[in-house]
Design an enzyme around this catalytic site. Structure first.
Site, PDB file in Angstrom:
ATOM      1  CE  LYS A   1      -3.588   2.677   0.555  1.00 53.41           C
ATOM      2  NZ  LYS A   1      -4.433   3.043  -0.578  1.00 53.41           N
TER       3      LYS A   1
ATOM      4  CE  LYS B   1      -2.140   8.132   6.579  1.00 56.79           C
ATOM      5  NZ  LYS B   1      -2.828   6.877   6.502  1.00 56.79           N
TER       6      LYS B   1
HETATM    7  P1  NAD Z   1     -11.250   9.952   7.497  1.00 61.70           P
HETATM    8  O1  NAD Z   1     -10.452  11.021   8.166  1.00 61.70           O
HETATM    9  O2  NAD Z   1     -12.360  10.336   6.602  1.00 61.70           O
HETATM   10  O3  NAD Z   1     -11.839   8.940   8.598  1.00 61.70           O
HETATM   11  C1  NAD Z   1     -11.163   8.550   9.754  1.00 61.70           C
HETATM   12  C2  NAD Z   1     -12.213   8.287  10.833  1.00 61.70           C
HETATM   13  O4  NAD Z   1     -11.554   7.824  12.009  1.00 61.70           O
HETATM   14  C3  NAD Z   1     -12.968   9.572  11.232  1.00 61.70           C
HETATM   15  O5  NAD Z   1     -14.352   9.328  11.215  1.00 61.70           O
HETATM   16  C4  NAD Z   1     -12.448   9.876  12.630  1.00 61.70           C
HETATM   17  O6  NAD Z   1     -13.413  10.533  13.451  1.00 61.70           O
HETATM   18  C5  NAD Z   1     -12.153   8.475  13.130  1.00 61.70           C
HETATM   19  N1  NAD Z   1     -11.192   8.445  14.226  1.00 61.70           N
HETATM   20  C6  NAD Z   1     -10.037   9.133  14.370  1.00 61.70           C
HETATM   21  N2  NAD Z   1      -9.409   8.776  15.491  1.00 61.70           N
HETATM   22  C7  NAD Z   1     -10.180   7.819  16.078  1.00 61.70           C
HETATM   23  C8  NAD Z   1     -10.051   7.037  17.251  1.00 61.70           C
HETATM   24  N3  NAD Z   1      -8.993   7.178  18.066  1.00 61.70           N
HETATM   25  N4  NAD Z   1     -11.018   6.156  17.529  1.00 61.70           N
HETATM   26  C9  NAD Z   1     -12.099   6.000  16.713  1.00 61.70           C
HETATM   27  N5  NAD Z   1     -12.278   6.714  15.594  1.00 61.70           N
HETATM   28  C10 NAD Z   1     -11.324   7.603  15.278  1.00 61.70           C
HETATM   29  O7  NAD Z   1     -10.186   9.041   6.724  1.00 61.70           O
HETATM   30  P2  NAD Z   1     -10.478   8.036   5.526  1.00 61.70           P
HETATM   31  O8  NAD Z   1     -10.282   8.746   4.233  1.00 61.70           O
HETATM   32  O9  NAD Z   1     -11.743   7.291   5.781  1.00 61.70           O
HETATM   33  O10 NAD Z   1      -9.226   7.043   5.699  1.00 61.70           O
HETATM   34  C11 NAD Z   1      -9.182   6.027   6.693  1.00 61.70           C
HETATM   35  C12 NAD Z   1      -7.941   5.163   6.435  1.00 61.70           C
HETATM   36  O11 NAD Z   1      -8.035   4.565   5.132  1.00 61.70           O
HETATM   37  C13 NAD Z   1      -6.625   5.966   6.449  1.00 61.70           C
HETATM   38  O12 NAD Z   1      -5.610   5.181   6.982  1.00 61.70           O
HETATM   39  C14 NAD Z   1      -6.385   6.245   4.970  1.00 61.70           C
HETATM   40  O13 NAD Z   1      -5.012   6.478   4.692  1.00 61.70           O
HETATM   41  C15 NAD Z   1      -6.929   4.977   4.340  1.00 61.70           C
HETATM   42  N6  NAD Z   1      -7.420   5.090   2.949  1.00 61.70           N
HETATM   43  C16 NAD Z   1      -8.187   6.154   2.547  1.00 61.70           C
HETATM   44  C17 NAD Z   1      -8.644   6.207   1.230  1.00 61.70           C
HETATM   45  C18 NAD Z   1      -9.495   7.342   0.698  1.00 61.70           C
HETATM   46  O14 NAD Z   1      -9.681   7.438  -0.528  1.00 61.70           O
HETATM   47  N7  NAD Z   1     -10.047   8.207   1.527  1.00 61.70           N
HETATM   48  C19 NAD Z   1      -8.336   5.174   0.336  1.00 61.70           C
HETATM   49  C20 NAD Z   1      -7.579   4.105   0.779  1.00 61.70           C
HETATM   50  C21 NAD Z   1      -7.127   4.060   2.099  1.00 61.70           C
END
Ligand code: NAD
Length: 297
Positions: free
Chosen positions: A175, A243
């Protein structure tokens, strides 16, 4: 009515997690959720999820717990911290981490979980919010085959292409390499568009031509339309892209591998954050290229 025997816990209900959790509910899984944001859990409650007040409570009611959290510190805390998953999940339970974190933290968490009889796979995903919504994500799995097989029914609901790429932590290696390529390519695309604009090219025509030429890439084909329309709703936020470039840099340093383009891209995304672009989609990196050249596309 639930149709599956495994009860699922879901922690982290953001852009990706909320969509994956909704797909699991729609497929008939019993799903218990937790997020630090009340509005996120409220949405899932309205879709049929049960809610819990911390990761431990989620885990007490689950056989498999899925994480979709921003970065390593939140994953470590949710699994190993006070009121964490390891306090609630029964022996034989499984943790699936779909977050993008570093391989080193993944291995450390999996080792501690194993000591308590809990299995873990790293299963970072690719395909964006569109793939999360449609259940068509690519999933890069690291970990033991028997653990992967035990949660295959769950993974098949959130993703279409499930790749077993090696031992625990390997999913994160794949990834981070993927996201290193995406970050570098997005910067290349932004720089090219700004130059093309200055040189008098019609950018809509340029898009059609490059799409079928050797300069094409995922970053170009998928992200140029939003750059041209100036639509930067995430998606994948600039700060998350930064990040991941940072995590890839750590990986490069840990192996002593020089990665000058990666380092440069990391600094460019850092500059974009300093410009206040952190919560926009990563395609908004075009704004940085526009700013340094004083050319608007
Ligand atoms: P996001 O910021 O939209 O969502 C993260 C969620 O985690 C939020 O709802 C936040 O409130 C919650 N959160 C934060 N700290 C927390 C805690 N301690 N306990 C419980 N909940 C908590 O991020 P995202 O875009 O959904 O990405 C999530 C993961 O997936 C990341 O690691 C990101 O790198 C990865 N990712 C994202 C995408 C994308 O297109 N957005 C694609 C592939 C992978």
């Amino acid at each position: 009515m639930t149709k599956h025997k495994d009860k699922i816990g879901f922690i982290g209900l953001g852009a990706m997690g909320s969509r994956m959790a909704i797909n699991l509910i729609n497929d008939g899984f019993e799903v218990t959720v937790y997020d630090i944001r009340a509005e996120a859990t409220k949405l899932l409650l309205s879709k049929g999820a049960k809610t819990a007040k911390n990761p431990r409570e989620v885990s007490e009611n689950s056989d498999i717990v899925i994480l979709s959290l921003p970065s390593p510190s939140e994953v470590i805390d949710a699994v190993m911290g006070k009121n964490g998953i390891l306090e609630g999940l029964k022996e034989g339970g499984i943790i699936i981490d779909t977050s993008t974190i570093d391989p080193h933290s993944t291995k450390k968490i999996a080792k501690t979980a194993k000591e308590k009889g809990i299995g873990m796979i790293d299963a970072p995903v690719s395909g964006g919010t569109f793939g999360a919504e449609k259940g068509t994500l690519s999933i890069m799995v690291g970990g033991e085959e028997k653990i992967l097989n035990a949660c295959m029914d769950t993974l098949k609901v959130i993703g279409k292409n499930i790749y077993h790429v090696g031992e625990i932590g390997s999913g994160q290696v794949f990834k981070l390499i993927n996201n290193m390529l995406v970050g570098i390519n997005l910067i290349a695309v932004s720089e090219a568009l700004v130059l093309a604009q200055k040189a008098g090219a019609n950018l809509n025509t340029l898009y059609e031509v490059i799409k079928t030429s050797a300069g094409n890439s995922w970053a170009f084909e998928i992200k140029v339309p939003s750059m041209l329309k100036k639509e930067f709703q995430p998606g994948f936020k600039i700060w998350l892209q930064h990040k991941d470039l940072g995590l890839a840099m750590d990986m490069a340093s840990s192996y002593g591998v020089p990665a000058p383009l990666l380092a440069y891209s990391y600094e460019i995304f850092k500059s974009a954050k300093a410009l206040g672009l952190e919560d926009l989609d990563h395609s908004a990196i075009i704004r940085f290229a526009e700013k340094i050249s004083e050319i608007e596309i």
